[in-house]
Design a protein around this motif. Structure first.
Motif, PDB file in Angstrom:
ATOM      1  N   VAL A  36       0.861  -1.174   0.000  1.00 52.46           N
ATOM      2  CA  VAL A  36       0.000   0.000   0.000  1.00 52.46           C
ATOM      3  C   VAL A  36       0.902   1.231   0.000  1.00 52.46           C
ATOM      4  CG1 VAL A  36      -1.913   1.176   1.146  1.00 52.46           C
ATOM      5  CG2 VAL A  36      -1.686  -1.319   1.354  1.00 52.46           C
ATOM      6  N   THR A  37       0.598   2.188  -0.869  1.00 51.51           N
ATOM      7  CA  THR A  37       1.393   3.413  -0.942  1.00 51.51           C
ATOM      8  C   THR A  37       0.508   4.626  -0.695  1.00 51.51           C
ATOM      9  OG1 THR A  37       1.100   3.598  -3.342  1.00 51.51           O
ATOM     10  CG2 THR A  37       3.080   2.440  -2.558  1.00 51.51           C
ATOM     11  N   THR A  38       1.121   5.662  -0.147  1.00 49.66           N
ATOM     12  CA  THR A  38       0.445   6.939   0.041  1.00 49.66           C
ATOM     13  C   THR A  38       1.490   8.039   0.069  1.00 49.66           C
ATOM     14  OG1 THR A  38      -1.309   8.064   1.284  1.00 49.66           O
ATOM     15  CG2 THR A  38       0.428   7.000   2.588  1.00 49.66           C
ATOM     16  N   LEU A  39       1.042   9.257   0.277  1.00 48.40           N
ATOM     17  CA  LEU A  39       1.940  10.390   0.457  1.00 48.40           C
ATOM     18  C   LEU A  39       1.849  10.840   1.900  1.00 48.40           C
ATOM     19  CD1 LEU A  39       1.279  12.537  -2.734  1.00 48.40           C
ATOM     20  CD2 LEU A  39       3.317  11.210  -2.177  1.00 48.40           C
ATOM     21  N   PHE A  73       2.330   3.845  10.532  1.00 43.53           N
ATOM     22  CA  PHE A  73       0.905   3.788  10.881  1.00 43.53           C
ATOM     23  C   PHE A  73       0.212   5.137  10.689  1.00 43.53           C
ATOM     24  CE2 PHE A  73      -2.521   4.100  14.052  1.00 43.53           C
ATOM     25  CZ  PHE A  73      -3.310   3.031  13.658  1.00 43.53           C
ATOM     26  N   SER A  74       0.763   6.198  11.265  1.00 46.71           N
ATOM     27  CA  SER A  74       0.088   7.504  11.216  1.00 46.71           C
ATOM     28  C   SER A  74       0.024   8.059   9.795  1.00 46.71           C
ATOM     29  CB  SER A  74       0.746   8.504  12.162  1.00 46.71           C
ATOM     30  OG  SER A  74       2.081   8.725  11.780  1.00 46.71           O
ATOM     31  N   ALA A  75       0.999   7.735   8.954  1.00 48.39           N
ATOM     32  CA  ALA A  75       0.955   8.200   7.563  1.00 48.39           C
ATOM     33  C   ALA A  75      -0.273   7.641   6.854  1.00 48.39           C
ATOM     34  CB  ALA A  75       2.226   7.797   6.824  1.00 48.39           C
ATOM     35  N   PHE A  76      -0.613   6.389   7.137  1.00 51.30           N
ATOM     36  CA  PHE A  76      -1.746   5.769   6.456  1.00 51.30           C
ATOM     37  C   PHE A  76      -3.080   6.121   7.102  1.00 51.30           C
ATOM     38  CE2 PHE A  76       1.748   3.265   4.804  1.00 51.30           C
ATOM     39  CZ  PHE A  76       1.439   3.296   3.452  1.00 51.30           C
ATOM     40  N   THR A  77      -3.120   6.224   8.421  1.00 55.59           N
ATOM     41  CA  THR A  77      -4.388   6.579   9.058  1.00 55.59           C
ATOM     42  C   THR A  77      -4.766   8.034   8.793  1.00 55.59           C
ATOM     43  OG1 THR A  77      -3.268   7.003  11.167  1.00 55.59           O
ATOM     44  CG2 THR A  77      -4.241   4.797  10.850  1.00 55.59           C
ATOM     45  N   ALA A  78      -3.782   8.884   8.487  1.00 52.05           N
ATOM     46  CA  ALA A  78      -4.051  10.289   8.177  1.00 52.05           C
ATOM     47  C   ALA A  78      -4.266  10.531   6.685  1.00 52.05           C
ATOM     48  CB  ALA A  78      -2.889  11.158   8.666  1.00 52.05           C
ATOM     49  N   ALA A  79      -3.987   9.542   5.870  1.00 52.08           N
ATOM     50  CA  ALA A  79      -4.036   9.717   4.415  1.00 52.08           C
ATOM     51  C   ALA A  79      -5.464   9.873   3.906  1.00 52.08           C
ATOM     52  CB  ALA A  79      -3.373   8.525   3.721  1.00 52.08           C
ATOM     53  N   GLY A  80      -5.637  10.776   2.974  1.00 49.26           N
ATOM     54  CA  GLY A  80      -6.921  10.930   2.305  1.00 49.26           C
ATOM     55  C   GLY A  80      -7.087   9.955   1.150  1.00 49.26           C
ATOM     56  N   TYR A  82      -4.933   6.355  -0.851  1.00 51.26           N
ATOM     57  CA  TYR A  82      -3.849   5.376  -0.898  1.00 51.26           C
ATOM     58  C   TYR A  82      -4.098   4.432  -2.065  1.00 51.26           C
ATOM     59  CZ  TYR A  82      -7.290   3.262   2.296  1.00 51.26           C
ATOM     60  OH  TYR A  82      -8.452   2.841   2.893  1.00 51.26           O
ATOM     61  N   ALA A  83      -3.024   3.800  -2.520  1.00 47.79           N
ATOM     62  CA  ALA A  83      -3.101   2.827  -3.618  1.00 47.79           C
ATOM     63  C   ALA A  83      -2.684   1.464  -3.084  1.00 47.79           C
ATOM     64  CB  ALA A  83      -2.195   3.245  -4.773  1.00 47.79           C
ATOM     65  N   PRO A 114      -3.709  10.272 -10.336  1.00 50.79           N
ATOM     66  CA  PRO A 114      -4.124  11.673 -10.423  1.00 50.79           C
ATOM     67  C   PRO A 114      -4.032  12.400  -9.068  1.00 50.79           C
ATOM     68  CG  PRO A 114      -5.620  10.322 -11.691  1.00 50.79           C
ATOM     69  CD  PRO A 114      -4.698   9.384 -10.938  1.00 50.79           C
ATOM     70  N   GLU A 115      -4.081  11.642  -7.970  1.00 51.53           N
ATOM     71  CA  GLU A 115      -3.961  12.230  -6.626  1.00 51.53           C
ATOM     72  C   GLU A 115      -2.504  12.378  -6.202  1.00 51.53           C
ATOM     73  OE1 GLU A 115      -7.667  10.512  -7.522  1.00 51.53           O
ATOM     74  OE2 GLU A 115      -5.836   9.363  -7.224  1.00 51.53           O
ATOM     75  N   GLY A 116      -1.563  11.955  -7.059  1.00 48.64           N
ATOM     76  CA  GLY A 116      -0.138  12.078  -6.762  1.00 48.64           C
ATOM     77  C   GLY A 116       0.454  10.916  -5.990  1.00 48.64           C
ATOM     78  N   LEU A 117      -0.292   9.812  -5.834  1.00 45.16           N
ATOM     79  CA  LEU A 117       0.216   8.648  -5.107  1.00 45.16           C
ATOM     80  C   LEU A 117       1.228   7.889  -5.946  1.00 45.16           C
ATOM     81  CD1 LEU A 117      -3.168   7.224  -3.803  1.00 45.16           C
ATOM     82  CD2 LEU A 117      -1.574   8.698  -2.576  1.00 45.16           C
ATOM     83  N   PRO A 118       2.272   7.338  -5.304  1.00 43.98           N
ATOM     84  CA  PRO A 118       3.232   6.530  -6.061  1.00 43.98           C
ATOM     85  C   PRO A 118       2.623   5.199  -6.485  1.00 43.98           C
ATOM     86  CG  PRO A 118       3.812   6.574  -3.724  1.00 43.98           C
ATOM     87  CD  PRO A 118       2.636   7.482  -3.897  1.00 43.98           C
TER      88      PRO A 118
END
Length: 172
Positions: A36-39, A73-80, A82-83, A114-118
């Motif tokens: 799972v990836t996010t920003l 953990f906090s990066a993903f729980t705060a993410a709007g 994710y891929a 389009p949301e800028g996720l890797p």
């Protein structure tokens, strides 16, 4: 068949069920492997997870469960957004990379949603998600994502079973 009973002598959890025996029983269920990836505010981040499943077709919802002890953990729980990338059998190195470090995208040349996720190349499927709901799940969170887009290709999945990674498929 071994029975898992309350009060088992190994690493009793709060409810008295032995953790090692419980993990051994869970290990008999084969799962797919995802990254799972996010920003995050520090940049792109990824995490390996095998706790992934569909929830609903209408609306299209999936869930996955990051561990609360993870530094990510906090990066993903705060993410709007994710891929979720479903790994192919030949992507074990990618699985290990994101189980060890969530910021090592070196040499991967990820594309972006389009949301800028890797986006990771070569995966069997990908689900681009908007965060929909988060629930407490003991030592994990249960993150439900609304699927915005899904992509698929043919191939053999990377599986996790009995503490090992592989494809475990019978070949004639």
């Amino acid at each position: 068949m071994e029975t898992i009973t309350p009060g088992a002598p190994d690493d009793n959890g709060e409810d008295g069920i032995g953790r090692r025996a419980f993990r051994a029983a869970l290990g008999r269920y084969a799962t797919g492997v995802t990254v799972v990836t996010t920003l995050s505010p520090q940049g792109p981040v990824g995490i390996t997870a095998n706790s992934f499943t569909s929830v609903s077709l209408d609306p299209p919802l999936v869930l996955w469960c990051p561990a609360k002890i993870s530094a990510r953990f906090s990066a993903f729980t705060a993410a709007g957004h994710y891929a979720i990338h479903v790994l192919a059998a030949d992507q074990l190195e990618l699985c290990h990379r994101f189980s060890r470090s969530g910021v090592d995208f070196a040499g991967l040349d990820p594309a972006e949603t389009p949301e800028g996720l890797p986006l990771l190349h070569g995966c069997l499927a990908r689900f681009d998600c908007a965060a929909h709901a988060a629930h407490d799940g003991g030592d994990h969170a249960i993150l439900v994502g609304r699927v915005l887009r899904a992509f698929v290709r043919d191939g053999t999945p990377l599986l996790f079973w009995h503490g090992r990674y592989g494809d475990f498929l019978h070949r004639d």
